[in-house]
Design a protein around this motif. Structure first.
Motif, PDB file in Angstrom:
ATOM      1  N   PRO A 158       0.975  -0.987  -0.045  1.00 46.78           N
ATOM      2  CA  PRO A 158       0.056   0.120  -0.158  1.00 46.78           C
ATOM      3  C   PRO A 158       0.880   1.128  -0.062  1.00 46.78           C
ATOM      4  O   PRO A 158       1.880   1.271   0.730  1.00 46.78           O
ATOM      5  CB  PRO A 158      -0.852  -0.211   1.262  1.00 46.78           C
ATOM      6  N   GLU A 159       0.390   2.192  -0.687  1.00 42.70           N
ATOM      7  CA  GLU A 159       1.142   3.549  -0.807  1.00 42.70           C
ATOM      8  C   GLU A 159       0.549   4.637  -0.141  1.00 42.70           C
ATOM      9  O   GLU A 159      -0.809   4.192   0.101  1.00 42.70           O
ATOM     10  CB  GLU A 159       1.248   4.028  -2.248  1.00 42.70           C
ATOM     11  N   ARG A 160       1.101   5.529   0.267  1.00 47.63           N
ATOM     12  CA  ARG A 160       0.446   6.699   0.869  1.00 47.63           C
ATOM     13  C   ARG A 160      -0.500   7.701  -0.229  1.00 47.63           C
ATOM     14  O   ARG A 160      -0.420   7.507  -1.392  1.00 47.63           O
ATOM     15  CB  ARG A 160       1.482   7.646   1.645  1.00 47.63           C
ATOM     16  N   PRO A 161      -1.777   8.263   0.306  1.00 49.21           N
ATOM     17  CA  PRO A 161      -2.722   8.809  -0.520  1.00 49.21           C
ATOM     18  C   PRO A 161      -1.957   9.853  -1.231  1.00 49.21           C
ATOM     19  O   PRO A 161      -2.155   9.849  -2.619  1.00 49.21           O
ATOM     20  CB  PRO A 161      -3.566   9.283   0.437  1.00 49.21           C
ATOM     21  N   ILE A 162      -1.092  10.643  -0.652  1.00 47.46           N
ATOM     22  CA  ILE A 162      -0.465  11.621  -1.881  1.00 47.46           C
ATOM     23  C   ILE A 162       0.606  11.160  -2.837  1.00 47.46           C
ATOM     24  O   ILE A 162       0.450  11.451  -3.935  1.00 47.46           O
ATOM     25  CB  ILE A 162       0.578  12.396  -0.704  1.00 47.46           C
ATOM     26  N   PHE A 163       1.078   9.983  -2.572  1.00 48.59           N
ATOM     27  CA  PHE A 163       1.997   9.223  -3.627  1.00 48.59           C
ATOM     28  C   PHE A 163       1.071   8.658  -4.493  1.00 48.59           C
ATOM     29  O   PHE A 163       1.437   8.586  -5.625  1.00 48.59           O
ATOM     30  CB  PHE A 163       2.841   8.360  -3.014  1.00 48.59           C
ATOM     31  N   THR A 164      -0.027   7.945  -4.102  1.00 50.33           N
ATOM     32  CA  THR A 164      -0.773   7.169  -5.058  1.00 50.33           C
ATOM     33  C   THR A 164      -1.358   8.315  -6.038  1.00 50.33           C
ATOM     34  O   THR A 164      -1.421   7.953  -7.183  1.00 50.33           O
ATOM     35  CB  THR A 164      -2.132   6.755  -4.110  1.00 50.33           C
ATOM     36  N   GLU A 165      -1.904   9.424  -5.660  1.00 50.99           N
ATOM     37  CA  GLU A 165      -2.302  10.560  -6.540  1.00 50.99           C
ATOM     38  C   GLU A 165      -1.310  11.038  -7.517  1.00 50.99           C
ATOM     39  O   GLU A 165      -1.529  10.991  -8.809  1.00 50.99           O
ATOM     40  CB  GLU A 165      -2.891  11.656  -5.747  1.00 50.99           C
ATOM     41  N   GLN A 166       0.105  11.166  -6.816  1.00 52.39           N
ATOM     42  CA  GLN A 166       1.018  11.546  -7.795  1.00 52.39           C
ATOM     43  C   GLN A 166       1.610  10.647  -8.640  1.00 52.39           C
ATOM     44  O   GLN A 166       1.601  10.823  -9.974  1.00 52.39           O
ATOM     45  CB  GLN A 166       2.211  12.037  -6.877  1.00 52.39           C
ATOM     46  N   PHE A 167       1.638   9.436  -8.425  1.00 51.70           N
ATOM     47  CA  PHE A 167       1.909   8.465  -9.258  1.00 51.70           C
ATOM     48  C   PHE A 167       0.780   7.896 -10.360  1.00 51.70           C
ATOM     49  O   PHE A 167       1.282   7.832 -11.431  1.00 51.70           O
ATOM     50  CB  PHE A 167       2.442   7.069  -8.679  1.00 51.70           C
ATOM     51  N   ASN A 168      -0.319   8.162  -9.983  1.00 51.50           N
ATOM     52  CA  ASN A 168      -1.467   7.857 -10.989  1.00 51.50           C
ATOM     53  C   ASN A 168      -1.426   9.111 -11.965  1.00 51.50           C
ATOM     54  O   ASN A 168      -1.781   8.721 -13.083  1.00 51.50           O
ATOM     55  CB  ASN A 168      -2.931   7.881 -10.392  1.00 51.50           C
ATOM     56  N   ARG A 169      -1.094  10.411 -11.660  1.00 52.25           N
ATOM     57  CA  ARG A 169      -0.822  11.411 -12.569  1.00 52.25           C
ATOM     58  C   ARG A 169       0.327  11.094 -13.676  1.00 52.25           C
ATOM     59  O   ARG A 169      -0.101  11.258 -14.716  1.00 52.25           O
ATOM     60  CB  ARG A 169      -0.750  12.671 -11.853  1.00 52.25           C
ATOM     61  N   GLU A 170       1.278  10.595 -12.999  1.00 53.17           N
ATOM     62  CA  GLU A 170       2.417  10.449 -13.872  1.00 53.17           C
ATOM     63  C   GLU A 170       2.438   9.158 -14.505  1.00 53.17           C
ATOM     64  O   GLU A 170       2.831   9.186 -15.766  1.00 53.17           O
ATOM     65  CB  GLU A 170       3.585  10.438 -12.951  1.00 53.17           C
ATOM     66  N   ILE A 171       1.807   8.091 -14.043  1.00 57.29           N
ATOM     67  CA  ILE A 171       1.458   6.813 -14.670  1.00 57.29           C
ATOM     68  C   ILE A 171      -0.010   6.389 -14.716  1.00 57.29           C
ATOM     69  O   ILE A 171      -0.426   5.780 -13.633  1.00 57.29           O
ATOM     70  CB  ILE A 171       2.374   5.790 -13.735  1.00 57.29           C
TER      71      ILE A 171
END
Length: 197
Positions: free
Chosen positions: A120-133
Motif C-alpha cells: 500500500p502507498e500513501r494517498p499523496i503518492f498514490t495520487e502523484q503516481f497515478n497522474r504520472e503513470i
C-alpha cells in the motif's frame, strides 16, 4: 476475472487470519525486544501509524515499528531513499530484515490488508503516481499485502512504473500457488535483506 475467484478470496481470508494470529504470537517477543531498542535509541513512540490507500481506494492506518526519528517528515511527505539519513541505526536493521513490518499482522487480522498483495502507498503518492503513470490505481483492485510480487522481485528499489507492472502481473495471475511462492520468496528476502531501503 477477479469475480470468478471467489473461492480463492475466501481461502485467502481464512489463511490470512490464521497465519497472522500465529505470526503475531510467534513474533511478539521480537516486536517487544525491538520496541525496547527503539525507545532506548531515540525519543518518541515505538509504533508508527501512517495512512495508506487500500482496496478500492479506501484509506486505512498501517502499523509499523518506528524506524526513523520523530521529525522525519518535518519538511513534508518524502519517499524513503536508499541509505536514507532519517533512518535510525535500529531502524536500518529492522527495515533490512522487514521486522518493522511485523505489527502489520494486526492490519491483516482487521481486514485492511492481506498477507500477499500490492504494497500500500500513501494517498499523496498514490495520487502523484497515478497522474504520472495513468493506471497506477489499478493496483487497488485487490487488498494490499504485507508482501507482494514487486517486493520479492525488485524490493523497494524499483520505480513506481515497474512496481505497477509487477502488481498487474500478480492481479492477472491470482492463485494460491502464487501466494505461497511469494511468501517463500519473502522469507529469503528477510534473511538476505535484499531490496531494503
Amino acid at each position: 476475472m477477479i469475480e470468478k475467484k471467489n473461492y480463492y478470496f475466501v481461502f485467502k481470508r481464512v489463511f490470512d487470519i490464521l497465519f497472522s494470529i500465529f505470526g503475531l504470537v510467534i513474533t511478539a517477543p521480537v516486536i517487544l525486544m525491538f520496541g525496547i531498542f527503539i525507545k532506548l535509541e531515540t525519543p518518541g513512540p515505538v509504533f508508527f501509524i501512517q495512512e495508506r490507500v487500500g482496496l478500492n481506494g479506501k484509506n486505512f492506518n498501517v502499523l509499523k515499528l518506528r524506524s526513523m526519528g520523530i521529525d522525519a517528515e518535518k519538511n513534508g511527505a518524502q519517499w524513503a531513499e536508499k541509505n536514507d539519513p532519517r533512518v535510525t541505526k535500529i531502524g536500518a536493521f529492522i527495515r533490512k530484515t522487514r521486522i518493522d513490518e511485523l505489527p502489520q499482522f494486526i492490519n491483516v487480522i482487521k481486514g485492511d490488508m492481506s498477507l500477499v498483495g500490492p504494497r500500500p502507498e500513501r494517498p499523496i503518492f498514490t495520487e502523484q503516481f497515478n497522474r504520472e503513470i495513468p493506471g497506477f490505481i489499478d493496483r487497488l483492485a485487490v487488498k494490499p499485502g504485507l508482501t507482494g510480487w514487486a517486493q520479492v522481485n525488485g524490493g523497494y528499489e524499483i520505480s513506481p512504473k515497474d512496481k505497477l507492472e509487477y502488481d498487474r502481473y500478480y492481479i492477472k495471475n491470482l492463485s494460491i500457488t502464487m501466494d505461497i511462492i511469494i511468501i517463500l520468496k519473502t522469507v529469503k528476502v528477510c534473511v538476505t535483506g535484499n531490496g531494503a531501503r
